[in-house]
Design a protein around this motif. Structure first.
Motif, PDB file in Angstrom:
ATOM      1  N   GLN A  17      12.951  32.538  -8.534  1.00  0.00           N
ATOM      2  CA  GLN A  17      12.055  33.654  -8.231  1.00  0.00           C
ATOM      3  C   GLN A  17      10.618  33.230  -8.487  1.00  0.00           C
ATOM      4  O   GLN A  17       9.693  33.803  -7.930  1.00  0.00           O
ATOM      5  N   VAL A  41      12.035  30.278 -13.020  1.00  0.00           N
ATOM      6  CA  VAL A  41      12.597  31.598 -13.286  1.00  0.00           C
ATOM      7  C   VAL A  41      13.716  31.818 -12.282  1.00  0.00           C
ATOM      8  O   VAL A  41      13.498  31.709 -11.073  1.00  0.00           O
ATOM      9  N   PRO A  78      14.804  36.353 -15.124  1.00  0.00           N
ATOM     10  CA  PRO A  78      13.762  37.270 -14.634  1.00  0.00           C
ATOM     11  C   PRO A  78      13.291  38.254 -15.715  1.00  0.00           C
ATOM     12  O   PRO A  78      12.096  38.550 -15.801  1.00  0.00           O
ATOM     13  N   TRP A  81      10.930  36.478 -18.052  1.00  0.00           N
ATOM     14  CA  TRP A  81       9.663  36.221 -17.371  1.00  0.00           C
ATOM     15  C   TRP A  81       8.803  37.483 -17.339  1.00  0.00           C
ATOM     16  O   TRP A  81       7.588  37.420 -17.507  1.00  0.00           O
ATOM     17  N   GLN A  82       9.433  38.628 -17.141  1.00  0.00           N
ATOM     18  CA  GLN A  82       8.710  39.894 -17.124  1.00  0.00           C
ATOM     19  C   GLN A  82       8.092  40.216 -18.483  1.00  0.00           C
ATOM     20  O   GLN A  82       7.112  40.949 -18.568  1.00  0.00           O
TER      21      GLN A  82
END
Length: 101
Positions: A17, A41, A78, A81-82
């Motif tokens: 991503q 990611v 993900p 990463w957020q």
């Protein structure tokens, strides 16, 4: 094809991503296209330990691993990463290789 492009193509199998590849060879004494930093990611890393994530990256890279000297990996799910985790800077080379002599 440049090494960074080869790495990007190989890592596509992990359906990133986010994928950042940096050639950090200028910080080391091994020459061009020898040291890389990868931020990756992928949902493939959800609920997977760090060692297993790295194994997935190594498997995706296959024989490319033999074509460069070092790879700094920063792998995230993900969700991680957020959370906006900071990516550490790579250290500068301290020498010590046969190429320094």
């Amino acid at each position: 094809m440049m090494m960074m492009e080869k790495i990007e193509t190989a890592l596509a199998v992990l359906q990133p991503q986010e994928l950042q590849i940096e050639d950090e060879s200028h910080m080391h004494s091994r020459g061009q296209e020898s040291h890389f930093k990868v931020v990756l990611v992928s949902a493939e890393f959800t609920d997977v330990r760090k060692v297993q994530r790295h194994q997935k990256v190594y498997a995706a890279l296959g024989d490319l691993m033999q074509q460069f000297h070092a790879l700094a990996l920063h792998t995230f799910s993900p969700e991680e990463w957020q959370a906006e985790l900071a990516i550490p800077d790579s250290p500068h080379c301290r020498g010590g290789s046969l190429h320094d002599k």
